[in-house]
Design an enzyme around this catalytic site. Sequence first.
Site, short mmCIF file in Angstrom:
data_model
loop_
_atom_site.label_atom_id
_atom_site.label_comp_id
_atom_site.label_asym_id
_atom_site.label_seq_id
_atom_site.Cartn_x
_atom_site.Cartn_y
_atom_site.Cartn_z
N SER A 172 0.81 -1.21 0.00
CA SER A 172 0.00 0.00 0.00
C SER A 172 0.85 1.27 0.00
O SER A 172 0.30 2.36 -0.04
CB SER A 172 -0.94 -0.01 1.21
N HIS A 176 -2.60 -2.85 -6.15
CA HIS A 176 -3.03 -2.42 -4.81
C HIS A 176 -4.56 -2.43 -4.72
O HIS A 176 -5.23 -1.56 -5.29
CB HIS A 176 -2.46 -1.02 -4.53
N GLU A 198 -5.40 0.11 -7.70
CA GLU A 198 -4.36 1.09 -8.03
C GLU A 198 -3.19 0.29 -8.58
O GLU A 198 -2.67 -0.59 -7.89
CB GLU A 198 -3.99 1.83 -6.73
N ASN A 214 -2.80 6.29 -0.63
CA ASN A 214 -2.39 6.50 0.75
C ASN A 214 -1.65 7.80 1.00
O ASN A 214 -1.52 8.24 2.14
CB ASN A 214 -1.60 5.30 1.26
#
Length: 284
Positions: A120, A141, A153, A191
């Site tokens: 992540s 991801h 992602e 993130n």
Amino acid sequence: MADIHHVSVVGAGQMGSGIALVAAQAGCQVLLHDAEAGRISKALAQIGMQLTGSVAKGRITEESAMQALGRITAAADLEAASGADLVIEAVTESMPVKKALLAKLDGICGQGAILASNTSSLSLTELAAVTGRPEQVIGMHFMNPVPVMKLVEIIRGLRTSDDVYATIAKLAERMGKTPLEVRDFPGFVSNRILMPMINEAVYTVYEGVASIEAVDGVMKLGMNHPMGPLALADLIGLDTCLAIMETLHEGFGDSKYRPCPLLRNYVAAGWLGRKSGRGFYAYE
Ligand code: CAA
């Protein structure tokens, strides 16, 4: 562009089990590996429950649920990944752990196999460099809960090939997801934006600005978020949140990414969120 038929998922935690499920529903043969046998049996039970739930809601037929379940095999031995077209690792968010695993998989897997990481926030370029096939290493991801969230992602390491990117984007679509391409920088896009918001929410509690419930209520009722940032942190896992903040802090060297001391304390206490039964909230 290669067609993906055999997928090995390494790590049978909440992300790995979700990935195994969506891969099987996309028609792939799936091997689910974990070093801990107990985690595999828990994951298989969870997958079975999700499929039963989808049948009960009329989303899928009983036949397709049985077929998906039949495509998932537990593998106690990592060597079983040798026949995979694609390995997706979803082990703990730690650079040394992931590097050691990818180096091992590089020795086990066939030449054409793609090695994907569900990291992540960690550098795909750095992970790829421990293998002899950096062009075939990519970030895939998934978001939690995997069966529900539409995004994958897709992170291109510096050396990831166009062909591997296209293969993985196509597979994500087969899984019913929308692939979005991002470049390899700390926290990627998801993130880099989400985690500072969660960290700031922890700071508001730490500084006594508002209660946990009020912070989450502000974001739910005021911003229409489906869940508050602290409840979301509990869902993601506070240890994962802390690891991602550390990666952002170290990767950008900017104090705006410093993890909140309260987040550190919770992790130190073993309050990791839903998975440990206690985080910002208490769970049964
Ligand atoms: N697994 C599978 N399905 C689940 C689930 C789970 N863990 N949790 C909920 N669902 C399903 C429910 O079964 C339900 O399905 P139906 O529509 O078929 O009935 C649906 O999701 C909605 O669930 P609920 O009605 O119980 O509750 P809700 O409407 O509040 O939705 C939620 C729950 C989907 C989790 C929603 O609150 C949400 O979207 N929250 C935000 C999640 C999010 O932001 N995820 C990304 C986290 S970041 C990340 O994962 C990346 C990272 O690197 C940290």
